[in-house]
Structures are given as structure tokens and as C-alpha cells.
Design a protein around this motif. Structure first.
Motif, short mmCIF file in Angstrom:
data_model
loop_
_atom_site.label_atom_id
_atom_site.label_comp_id
_atom_site.label_asym_id
_atom_site.label_seq_id
_atom_site.Cartn_x
_atom_site.Cartn_y
_atom_site.Cartn_z
N ILE A 177 54.50 52.12 -20.69
CA ILE A 177 54.02 53.50 -20.65
C ILE A 177 55.14 54.50 -20.37
O ILE A 177 54.87 55.63 -19.97
CB ILE A 177 52.90 53.66 -19.59
N THR A 232 46.16 44.93 -22.58
CA THR A 232 46.18 46.16 -21.76
C THR A 232 47.33 46.12 -20.78
O THR A 232 48.02 47.14 -20.56
CB THR A 232 44.85 46.31 -21.01
N SER A 235 50.36 47.04 -22.60
CA SER A 235 50.44 48.49 -22.85
C SER A 235 50.84 49.24 -21.59
O SER A 235 51.57 50.24 -21.66
CB SER A 235 49.11 49.01 -23.38
N LEU A 236 50.38 48.78 -20.42
CA LEU A 236 50.76 49.43 -19.16
C LEU A 236 52.24 49.22 -18.86
O LEU A 236 52.89 50.09 -18.25
CB LEU A 236 49.91 48.89 -18.01
N GLN A 280 46.11 53.55 -19.52
CA GLN A 280 47.47 54.02 -19.79
C GLN A 280 47.70 55.41 -19.19
O GLN A 280 48.72 55.65 -18.54
CB GLN A 280 47.72 54.07 -21.29
N GLY A 340 46.71 58.94 -27.36
CA GLY A 340 46.31 57.60 -26.98
C GLY A 340 45.15 57.09 -27.81
O GLY A 340 45.14 55.93 -28.25
N SER A 342 59.61 50.93 -22.58
CA SER A 342 59.10 51.59 -23.78
C SER A 342 60.09 51.52 -24.93
O SER A 342 59.72 51.77 -26.08
CB SER A 342 58.77 53.06 -23.47
#
Length: 306
Positions: free
Chosen positions: A169, A162, A165-166, A85, A221, A114
Motif C-alpha cells: 500500500i 488481501t 495488497s496490504l 487498503q 481502489g 509498492s
């Protein structure tokens, strides 16, 4: 002019601080003390709690098979998801800060994800990465690539989270963008005159200048990874369907995190005393990791005159 007595001044200060003090006592101190107390009981939300000493902690470290599994998954989130991230957000910010035209459009484009609600975003990702009918695997098949099972595979479930989550960001990217725009252009010009290439300018100018933001992103994070709950829980429920209830952290416990196990233990199995013990250990680990990061980061802060 008359001097206000010391006791009166202190009472006045306490009066101004009273809203914060009351909120701190009611919403933080009391729940924290109660949680620590309940961790030494067999509270189950139905019967009066009975003192059991350290039995919950002994069970946690010696008998509960889900503790080790959830701890390893949470550690994976810290070791892989958090660096990914931070690096991805920094990379996107560095690209956006160099755009000559359309910068506002692309900044908005990268920030908008986001704002998506975590539950809706996770359900959408489970649909997109559906191994049988999802658009991602359909596209991969068209390219002659055998797509993985993503959220239905123990090996690919955490990488899929993951990627989710990217995708979101935007908040971290905006912070990095502000930090990069705040770096004085004169420093880059002086480094270029000294013959520094792009890498050396990044290493010796950009990184020292944005080191406080890097530290902030790393600490927040890690704390977020230790509290990782919603996305993993929703992904397991959406991908596993009827199997997710019998298999916490579907598939095969690969998405089970410590906060998830605390929730299941306390509000599904009604072992609230044991859930409080898990929460106390998680709190201690979070505080320890945060202190270690802050102490070790002191050597990376920019020095006077640099």
C-alpha cells in the motif's frame, strides 16, 4: 492589429489538440467501438466474425456458471480488500506523520514494497504462505497455532490476497501522508483549546481536510478491484500448479475474477465475441460504480467556512 478569423482560430486549436485527439481515437475510441461491435458477434480470432445479436449477453446472464462466481469474488475484493487498503494506508500514514525520529527511514520502508513487480511479489507470498513448508506456517506452528492452507484453501485464498495488497500500500500511504501533512496545525490547536479529544480532532478536523484524498483512494481502489487480474492469476497458477488450468481461479474458483474470466474466454478458449461482451458489461459496471461514488461523496466534502 488584425483579428484572426474564427475558423482559423478553431483550426489552430484543433492543430494543438490533434496529438491528443489522434491518440484518443486510435487507442480508446476505436478499441471501445470495436469491442462493443464484437460483443454482438461470434468472433473467435480464427474465422470471420458473424452477427449473433444478443446471444452472448443471454448466455452470460443465464448459462455461464463462471460469471456469477467471478462476480462474487470481484465484489468481495471491493467490499473487503479496498476498505482494508484505505484504512491500513491511512493508519500507517497517521503513525508516520507523528514520528519524531527516523521518519524518512520508516516512510521508505513502507513505500518500498509498492515498487516490487506484482508477479514477483505474488510468487514470493505464495512461497511464504505455503501451508507445508512456508515460513509463516512454520512460525505459527512454533507458537502452537495451526496455520491455514492460505492460497490452497477456498476460505483463505482471498484473505491471503488481501494481505498481499496490504503489504503493497506504499503508493496510497504516500498520498495520505502528503494530505495529513497539509492539514493546518492551527485547526488542531483550536480544536484542542475547545476541549476536543483525539477522536473528535480526527473526526472533525482530519477527516474533512483529507476527504478529497479519501474519495480519490476509494474510487481508484474500486476501479483497481474491478480490474484485479495479475495477483489472483499468478497466485492460482503458483499455488495450484497443474490443477490451476483445469480449475480456473484455483482453489475451487475462489480467486477467479471477472478480468481473469475475460482473459480465459478470449485468449484460451478463443471465444472473443463473448469475451468482448464480458468486457462491455465490466466497463458499464465500472462507470456506474464510479459515478455513484462521486455523486454520493458530495455530501462528505468540506464546506466553506469549516
Amino acid at each position: 492589429m488584425a483579428t484572426v478569423p474564427l475558423t482559423r482560430r478553431r483550426l489552430r486549436v484543433l492543430g494543438f489538440l490533434s496529438p491528443w485527439l489522434v491518440g484518443f481515437a486510435v487507442f480508446l475510441l476505436y478499441p471501445l467501438v470495436t469491442t462493443v461491435y464484437l460483443s454482438f458477434t461470434n468472433a473467435d480470432l480464427l474465422q470471420p466474425a458473424e452477427w449473433v445479436g444478443t446471444r452472448n449477453y443471454v448466455h452470460m446472464f443465464t448459462e455461464d456458471p463462471y460469471v456469477g462466481r467471478s462476480a462474487l469474488n470481484t465484489l468481495w475484493m471491493i467490499a473487503v480488500m479496498v476498505p482494508a487498503q484505505v484504512l491500513f494506508a491511512l493508519g500507517v500514514a497517521m503513525v508516520l506523520v507523528r514520528l519524531k525520529s527516523g521518519a524518512g527511514f520508516y516512510r521508505t520502508l513502507f513505500y518500498l514494497p509498492s515498487l516490487a513487480p506484482p508477479v514477483a511479489a505474488t510468487v514470493a507470498f505464495v512461497f511464504l504462505f505455503n501451508p507445508g513448508t512456508g515460513p509463516v506456517n512454520t512460525l505459527l506452528d512454533a507458537l502452537g497455532i495451526q496455520g491455514p492452507d492460505w492460497f490452497n484453501s477456498p476460505a483463505w485464498s482471498k484473505p491471503a490476497l488481501t494481505l498481499l495488497s496490504l503489504w503493497g500500500i506504499g503508493n496510497v500511504m504516500v498520498i495520505f501522508l502528503a494530505a495529513l501533512l497539509d492539514v493546518p496545525a492551527e485547526l488542531y490547536e483550536a480544536a484542542a483549546l475547545d476541549g476536543a479529544g483525539p477522536w473528535h480532532r480526527f473526526r472533525h478536523v482530519t477527516l474533512p481536510a483529507i476527504s478529497p484524498v479519501l474519495l480519490f483512494s476509494a474510487v481508484t481502489g474500486v476501479i483497481g478491484a474491478l480490474q484485479y487480474f495479475t495477483q489472483a492469476m499468478v497466485a492460482a497458477e503458483a499455488a495450484g500448479g497443474i490443477h490451476s488450468g483445469a480449475d480456473p481461479g484455483y482453489p475451487e474458483g475462489s480467486t477467479l475474477t471477472v478480468p481473469q474470466w475475460i482473459y480465459r474466454t478470449g485468449f484460451t478458449q478463443f471465444h472473443m465475441g463473448y469475451a468482448c461482451a464480458l468486457a462491455v458489461v465490466l466497463f458499464v459496471v465500472s462507470m456506474t460504480v464510479t459515478v455513484v461514488l462521486l455523486r454520493r461523496s458530495s455530501g462528505f466534502q468540506p464546506q466553506e467556512g469549516t
